[in-house]
Write an enzyme that holds these catalytic residues in place. Structure first.
Site, PDB file in Angstrom:
ATOM      1  CB  VAL A 105      -0.920   0.031   1.237  1.00  0.00           C
ATOM      2  CG1 VAL A 105      -1.778   1.295   1.224  1.00  0.00           C
ATOM      3  CG2 VAL A 105      -1.803  -1.212   1.294  1.00  0.00           C
ATOM      4  CD  GLU A 147      -7.573   6.497   3.335  1.00  0.00           C
ATOM      5  OE1 GLU A 147      -7.839   7.557   2.726  1.00  0.00           O
ATOM      6  OE2 GLU A 147      -6.874   6.459   4.361  1.00  0.00           O
TER       7      GLU A 147
END
Length: 240
Positions: free
Chosen positions: A42, A145
């Protein structure tokens, strides 16, 4: 939580994610399940750089090419509220920078040419999720997110002059222009004014900006771009 540890470029290449031909990017959206046993990297370019609330086993600080970091994403759930949203980072393609910012905007005029060592791209941290925890972490980050972000995949370069990426197919969360939380700032001053006053469940918006800048400076002397330097200075000038 496993403490992230730096790794060499050689080691990063050994444990990098699968080749792009082996990954179906279309399947990876918010809420989708990460394939069991597949490595997950990530890339963080905002709060993920300094707020690593998931288990990792390696990290690589590097740069993605042809995209720039910009505070053009409204935050309704972390650094602001529905009534008074804050501003957090998203990525803007270099080719679209001038079309997003108005001709009179300071952000459009800013160039990295005045910063020694600064180049085109966006510096950040790539984290390798702890093996066996990929599905849980993907679900956690999807929720974190959720305010307008979608998933993309990028290559990460260890330096500005590197010909080949040190990591491929690194997952990244991006607030694209068509998402409902994307906003166009009339000026850098307007963005700074929002950041200086906004507060949300995760804390003040200015803390988000300051911690990001501190983390970038800590990891690489050239990681701060002209846009971020001027925005930080403007927010600090507005006082606490």
């Amino acid at each position: 939580m496993t403490v992230p540890v730096p790794i060499t470029e050689e080691r990063a290449e050994q444990i990098a994610s699968l080749p792009s031909s082996s990954i179906s990017h279309a399947k990876h959206v918010l809420g989708s399940e990460w394939p069991q046993g597949q490595a997950l990297w990530v890339f963080g370019y905002g709060s993920i750089i300094y707020r690593v609330d998931f288990p990792v086993e390696a990290q690589v600080f590097g740069q993605i090419r042809n995209q720039r970091r910009a505070f053009l994403q409204e935050s309704h759930d972390h650094r602001g509220t529905e009534e008074n949203p804050g501003r957090v980072c998203t990525l803007v393609a270099e080719a679209e920078w001038n079309s997003i910012f108005p001709p009179s905007s300071d952000a459009k005029k800013l160039s990295n040419n005045d910063i020694p060592g600064a180049g085109v791209g966006c510096w950040g941290m790539a984290f390798k999720v702890k093996s066996g925890m990929e599905q849980q972490v993907k679900a956690h980050l999807d929720h974190r997110e959720k305010d307008g972000y979608s998933i993309d995949f990028v290559d990460v370069f260890a330096s500005q002059n590197a010909a080949e990426p040190v990591l491929r197919n690194v997952m990244v969360y991006v607030g694209v222009k068509t998402n409902p939380s994307f906003t166009r700032a009339p000026s850098l001053e307007a963005t700074a004014a929002v950041i200086a006053r906004a507060v949300g469940p995760s804390g003040t918006n200015r803390e988000y900006l300051y911690r990001l800048c501190d983390a970038l400076r800590k990891h690489h002397p050239d990681a701060m771009d002209a846009y971020l330097l001027q925005l930080e200075a403007m927010v600090r000038a507005l006082g606490e």
